[in-house]
Design an enzyme around this catalytic site. Structure first.
Site, PDB file in Angstrom:
ATOM      1  CB  ILE A  57      -4.200  -7.673  58.526  1.00  0.00           C
ATOM      2  CG1 ILE A  57      -4.491  -8.202  57.069  1.00  0.00           C
ATOM      3  CG2 ILE A  57      -5.385  -8.011  59.482  1.00  0.00           C
ATOM      4  CD1 ILE A  57      -4.877  -9.668  56.613  1.00  0.00           C
ATOM      5  CG  ASP A 105      -1.069 -23.253  62.814  1.00  0.00           C
ATOM      6  OD1 ASP A 105      -0.005 -23.602  62.622  1.00  0.00           O
ATOM      7  OD2 ASP A 105      -1.704 -22.154  62.500  1.00  0.00           O
ATOM      8  N   GLY A 146      -3.371 -22.865  59.001  1.00  0.00           N
ATOM      9  CA  GLY A 146      -2.757 -21.819  59.563  1.00  0.00           C
ATOM     10  C   GLY A 146      -3.915 -20.938  60.697  1.00  0.00           C
ATOM     11  CG  ASP A 195       4.160 -30.336  58.568  1.00  0.00           C
ATOM     12  OD1 ASP A 195       4.030 -29.548  57.348  1.00  0.00           O
ATOM     13  OD2 ASP A 195       5.398 -31.036  58.685  1.00  0.00           O
ATOM     14  N   GLY A 235      -2.719 -18.262  63.334  1.00  0.00           N
ATOM     15  CA  GLY A 235      -2.213 -17.074  62.807  1.00  0.00           C
ATOM     16  C   GLY A 235      -3.017 -15.891  63.126  1.00  0.00           C
ATOM     17  CD  GLN A 236      -2.355  -9.667  61.847  1.00  0.00           C
ATOM     18  OE1 GLN A 236      -1.844 -10.089  60.594  1.00  0.00           O
ATOM     19  NE2 GLN A 236      -2.612  -8.474  62.074  1.00  0.00           N
ATOM     20  CG  LEU A 237      -6.940 -13.526  57.933  1.00  0.00           C
ATOM     21  CD1 LEU A 237      -7.768 -12.279  58.432  1.00  0.00           C
ATOM     22  CD2 LEU A 237      -6.555 -13.396  56.479  1.00  0.00           C
ATOM     23  CE1 TYR A 262       3.751 -13.770  52.581  1.00  0.00           C
ATOM     24  CE2 TYR A 262       4.029 -11.531  51.998  1.00  0.00           C
ATOM     25  CZ  TYR A 262       3.139 -12.568  52.447  1.00  0.00           C
ATOM     26  OH  TYR A 262       1.956 -12.240  52.863  1.00  0.00           O
TER      27      TYR A 262
HETATM   28  C1  AKB Z   1       3.876  -8.817  55.612  1.00  0.00           C
HETATM   29  O1  AKB Z   1       4.181  -7.472  56.046  1.00  0.00           O
HETATM   30  O2  AKB Z   1       4.671  -9.317  54.934  1.00  0.00           O
HETATM   31  C2  AKB Z   1       2.438  -9.160  55.243  1.00  0.00           C
HETATM   32  C3  AKB Z   1       1.846  -8.747  54.254  1.00  0.00           C
HETATM   33  C4  AKB Z   1       1.779  -7.098  53.530  1.00  0.00           C
HETATM   34  O3  AKB Z   1       1.507  -9.305  53.228  1.00  0.00           O
HETATM   35  N1  AKB Z   1       1.545  -8.422  56.338  1.00  0.00           N
END
Ligand code: AKB
Length: 319
Positions: free
Chosen positions: A171, A36, A10, A51, A13-15, A141
């Site tokens: 973040i 990635d 990953g 993947d 990604g952002q981080l 999530y």
């Molecule tokens: C989200 O908003 O889904 C993420 C998190 C707080 O895990 N940035």
């Protein structure tokens, strides 16, 4: 320099895109394998397409480079995840279990698995949410992260795999864009301010959420991973506090430097997600076990975000 070979899953990604560069400084450019599902046009270093739903693909790269640490950052986030709940569960769980399994059966000694404030739901106190609060996540999530935390602890207890984890707040960084989260507004708002555009905010003005500046998020990750093993007492995931603010508070901080900046509020489904998340986090355990201490607050972060984004967009909006 620390002699480990590190795989980041990953890394676009952002981080991941920021962490990969920091890890290169620690481990050396050739010892960091960024990966990635899509290639990267900007990463300067070793890059592989993986993947992570395909266990063999991870295994091949781990063997090819004799990887002994993995940072598994790939996941579908809170807001995007709600559009396709079953796919989100399937992907997040499959990728995470593949990483743990490959690590268990190879030479990987340490794994970083990011969790999130999304593991909390309406049974946890909203303010100063404790480490051990009841977890009843309302998003897929969040459910996948809560399950992942338990799997992390299971792999540690049963197989001795040194999995370490942080429950990240939202973040915020100038280097990269988030994608599909509920806290994304707090990055987007700075981009709008610098581009001299009115910002349309999808959360209501008073919605306070825990957030962290990218530099602190990166430092926390590295400090946790470098802490002596005996200090790591929490094997699910550590609460991590930094700052907390609402859209109206971040907007007024920006307006101190960009007085013409305007925000309108067009609340959508993400409000319901945010309403069940903590407003502030108790991170006593992280402070005690591995000396966590944030450096940035909203004011300092705002100055840096606006300055750096002005450079990026080549604009002059600051007072
Ligand atoms: C989200 O908003 O889904 C993420 C998190 C707080 O895990 N940035």
């Amino acid at each position: 320099m620390i002699n480990d070979t590190v795989l980041i899953i990953g890394a676009n990604g952002q981080l991941g895109s920021v962490l990969s560069k920091e890890l290169q400084k620690i481990h050396g450019k050739d010892n960091v394998i960024a990966s990635d599902v899509y290639s990267s046009s900007t990463f300067d270093g070793v890059f592989e397409i993986i993947d992570a739903t395909d266990i063999k693909a991870i295994e091949n790269i781990v063997n090819k480079y004799a990887v002994n640490q993995i940072y598994h950052l790939a996941a579908i986030l809170s807001a995007k995840g709600e559009k396709n709940p079953l796919r989100t569960w399937d992907l997040n769980m499959k990728m995470m279990l593949n990483v743990f399994e490959v690590s268990r059966t190879s030479n990987v000694k340490k794994v970083f698995f990011p969790s999130s404030i999304a593991v909390f739901g309406d049974k946890a106190p909203l303010e100063n949410t404790p480490q051990s609060a009841f977890l009843n996540p309302a998003t897929v999530y969040g459910m996948s992260k809560a399950a992942g935390e338990n799997w992390a602890q299971y792999y540690f207890n049963k197989y001795g795999l040194d999995v370490r984890s942080i429950r990240y707040p939202g973040i915020i960084g100038y280097q990269s864009m988030p994608g599909g989260g509920t806290t994304d507004y707090a990055v987007d708002i700075y981009h709008s301010a610098v581009k001299q555009e009115k910002y349309s905010c999808f959360l209501n003005p008073e919605t306070k959420l825990p957030m962290i500046f990218m530099d602190d998020a990166i430092r926390s990750t590295i400090e946790l991973m470098q802490a002596p093993k005996k200090n790591i007492k929490t094997r699910t995931s550590y609460n991590l506090g930094s700052m907390s603010f609402s859209p109206i508070e971040i907007a007024s901080e920006i307006q101190k430097l960009c007085p013409n900046f305007k925000v309108e509020y067009n609340v959508d489904f993400r409000q319901e997600i945010a309403d069940k998340w903590p407003k502030s986090i108790n991170d006593d355990e992280a402070r005690k076990d591995w000396n966590w201490k944030p450096k940035y607050d909203l004011k300092l972060m705002t100055v840096l975000m606006l300055e750096k984004l002005e450079e990026k967009y080549n604009t002059t909006t600051l007072k």
